[in-house]
Design an enzyme around this catalytic site. Structure first.
Site, PDB file in Angstrom:
ATOM      1  N   LYS A   8       0.863  -1.182   0.000  1.00 33.53           N
ATOM      2  CA  LYS A   8       0.000   0.000   0.000  1.00 33.53           C
ATOM      3  C   LYS A   8       0.898   1.230   0.000  1.00 33.53           C
ATOM      4  O   LYS A   8       1.925   1.251   0.674  1.00 33.53           O
ATOM      5  CB  LYS A   8      -0.886  -0.031   1.252  1.00 33.53           C
ATOM      6  CG  LYS A   8      -1.895   1.112   1.349  1.00 33.53           C
ATOM      7  CD  LYS A   8      -2.784   0.983   2.586  1.00 33.53           C
ATOM      8  CE  LYS A   8      -3.817   2.108   2.669  1.00 33.53           C
ATOM      9  NZ  LYS A   8      -4.679   1.988   3.876  1.00 33.53           N
ATOM     10  N   SER A  65     -10.124  -0.083   7.334  1.00 32.54           N
ATOM     11  CA  SER A  65      -9.520   0.102   6.010  1.00 32.54           C
ATOM     12  C   SER A  65      -8.865  -1.126   5.399  1.00 32.54           C
ATOM     13  O   SER A  65      -8.472  -1.088   4.235  1.00 32.54           O
ATOM     14  CB  SER A  65      -8.486   1.232   6.053  1.00 32.54           C
ATOM     15  OG  SER A  65      -9.122   2.481   6.020  1.00 32.54           O
ATOM     16  N   SER A  98      -9.798   2.353   3.198  1.00 36.30           N
ATOM     17  CA  SER A  98      -8.861   3.077   2.363  1.00 36.30           C
ATOM     18  C   SER A  98      -7.914   2.179   1.565  1.00 36.30           C
ATOM     19  O   SER A  98      -7.318   2.639   0.589  1.00 36.30           O
ATOM     20  CB  SER A  98      -8.010   4.028   3.212  1.00 36.30           C
ATOM     21  OG  SER A  98      -7.177   3.292   4.093  1.00 36.30           O
TER      22      SER A  98
END
Lengths: 95, 484
Positions: free
Chosen positions: B76, B175, B151
């Site tokens: 990420k 998330s 997210s």
């Protein structure tokens, strides 16, 4: 709780966010909704409850006061927007 | 080929049935061909990946057994990667090439994982739909008109479409779990303090926790083995001996006590069809010997409001570091220092980030601290106490991950309705508990996630329950037709 445009601009200034009146107007509705939403906390039964800072109630770990990192100033300054002679440049602060 | 799981590739690599270079090329080709439909990657590091793959092949040739050796993964874009842009989904860090590696990156790389690139995400991890990214929204591989969740939406979509067998995520209020549910994959948020936050760009430091996202529970266990561990550079890292998170995978479910929090099933807003999927999953677990009972989490309705005080407060402090002076975005021709600060931040941050910074600044401003932050931290305690009581009677808690199916892009325009999509995930963050989501069904071609919440440090048991469920079902093996 509801916030108006001037209150939004005041909070934006405290937050160091440039914001004109139009933008402040756009934020006012959403911020008012959020402040109204978190008012649900007013009904919580929290008399005598200790605030929780860490889920495992851990304490700050200490270490010996000794140098552990090497000097990497040049590497760090290589990604700065403006540097000169090893210093970070900003607009003149003192006239 | 690309349908193989991360653990399957580990076995094939160890048996030398495939080389890391072949595998890396396979997934790089898929990313190039298929990611334009999804936008799940911000940066693809093809050259570096192939070099890492060759190094891994050399280590494999020497007979090394490190579990992630040669396995392609994605990071990420919240994890700092030395020499590679680390944007955090923001214009503020669009030009930022990190001078150091996050501990998670360092650990996975030392274990021989091959990084294919950096995945898209909501700006500074603030969002539940991946629509707040400066680099554009990510699309859900099951229906590209819908969001992948957020997210960690890029990681979830990339794994869901099998553009990579595993990816890292971070979970501050859901998330990892909510996008895992929306994209039909397995994702785990570990106990707070398990995975180092060093080099993981901070959003809300008392809640942020990194974790694995992959097709199966076994995959997640292998990844967590590499990611987790004490790190003196993270002040809240927990000092515990290393643990094998795959150790409980073959544990039978006979006698396992599963608690169903009534509040997570009764609340308005739970899609009846989602409830039906969860009920069916409970029957599968019962069939393998688990006992099920109802438990109460009476303060859980306060989770989302408490979170939207604590998280913005910590966000406003953390994001104060972005000042246009030392790194990141700087506005053109600042008139004076105040203009430099306010315009760099005003132009560098997107609207959702600004909104949260302002909420946080307000609740921490003089005279308001007791009314907001202190109160929210007390509520956090009673929410954590509810869990403590529940875990006196049960081993794990089971609930839906999300109240509804993946929604359409643009469907949630007002902030509070977006915040409520994390209604079932936030409580575990406030309490610091491990929790995961795994695929448990499909409705109209869209995946549904099942959430398991465990007691502190009980990740191995959570993964075991999930693995047993995945022995009986094949939801985790399904891939959207367009990406099969």
């Amino acid at each position: 709780m509801s916030v108006d445009t001037s209150e939004v601009r005041r909070i934006a200034h405290l937050s160091r966010l440039a914001m004109n009146d139009d933008q402040a107007r756009d934020f006012a509705g959403g911020l008012s909704d959020i402040f109204a939403f978190v008012e649900q906390l007013d009904g919580a039964a929290i008399d005598g409850v200790e605030p929780m800072a860490h889920p495992l109630d851990a304490e700050q770990r200490l270490r010996p006061d000794a140098v552990t990192e090497s000097d990497r100033r040049e590497t760090f300054q290589a990604i700065a927007p403006a540097v000169e002679g090893g210093l970070y440049l900003v607009p003149r602060v003192i006239e | 080929m690309a349908q193989e799981t991360l653990s399957g590739w580990v076995r094939k690599l160890q048996a030398r049935e495939v080389s890391s270079r072949e595998l890396t090329q396979l997934y790089l080709d898929r990313i190039e061909r298929l990611d334009p439909q999804l936008n799940s990657f911000i940066t693809v590091t093809a050259e570096q990946a192939l070099a890492q793959a060759d190094a891994a092949d050399a280590r494999l040739a020497k007979g090394e057994q490190s579990p992630l050796l040669g396995v392609p993964i994605a990071q990420k874009d919240i994890f700092c990667t030395e020499g590679v842009r680390t944007s955090c989904g923001s214009r503020m860090l669009d030009p930022f090439v990190s001078p150091y590696n996050a501990t998670v990156v360092e650990r996975m790389s030392a274990d021989g994982a091959v990084m294919l690139g950096k995945t898209n995400m909501d700006e500074f991890a603030m969002g539940s739909s991946n629509e707040t990214s400066f680099f554009g929204p990510v699309r859900n591989p099951w229906d590209t008109e819908r969001v992948p969740g957020g997210s960690s939406g890029g990681s979830a979509a990339a794994v869901g479409a099998r553009l990579v067998p595993g990816a890292t995520g971070t979970d501050t209020g859901g998330s990892i779990r909510q996008p895992a549910a929306f994209c039909g994959i397995t994702g785990l948020k570990p106990t707070y303090g398990r995975v180092s936050r060093y080099g993981m760009i901070a959003f809300a430091s008392s809640l942020d926790q990194g974790g694995p996202m992959a097709a199966t529970a076994e995959d997640c266990g292998l990844m967590l083995n590499s990611m987790a561990g004490f790190d003196e550079r993270d002040s809240t890292s927990v000092e515990r001996p290393a643990e094998d998170f795959t150790a409980g995978l073959n544990q039978e479910l006979k006698g396992l006590r599963i608690g169903l929090p009534t509040e997570f099933f009764g609340e308005a807003g739970l899609d009846e069809r989602v409830r039906g999927v969860i009920d069916a999953a409970i029957e599968v677990l019962k069939g393998r010997g688990a006992e099920v009972r109802e438990v109460a989490l009476p303060n859980s309705h306060l989770s989302v409001p408490a979170y939207y005080v604590v998280a913005p407060a910590e966000c406003s402090s953390n994001l104060a570091r972005f000042d246009g002076v030392r790194y990141g975005y700087r506005c053109e021709n600042p008139e004076d220092l105040m203009d430099l600060y306010t315009r760099s931040r005003g132009e560098g941050f997107g609207d959702e980030v600004k909104r949260r910074i302002m909420v946080g600044t307000y609740v921490l401003s003089a005279g308001y601290y007791d009314a907001y932050y202190l109160k929210a931290q007390k509520v956090r305690r009673i929410i954590a106490d509810d869990f403590r009581c529940a875990f006196e009677d049960v081993d794990v808690l089971l609930a839906p991950t999300t109240p509804e199916l993946p929604f359409a892009l643009g469907a949630k325009a007002d902030p509070v309705s977006m915040y409520l999509s994390d209604i079932y995930t936030i409580a575990a963050n406030l309490a610091g508990l491990p929790a995961m989501s795994l695929p448990a069904g499909e409705i109209d071609g869209l995946p549904v996630g099942l959430q398991l919440i465990g007691n502190y440090f009980d990740e191995a048991r959570l993964l075991g329950v999930a693995h047993q469920y995945q022995q009986e079902t094949d939801w985790h093996a399904r891939v959207p037709a367009a990406f099969a």
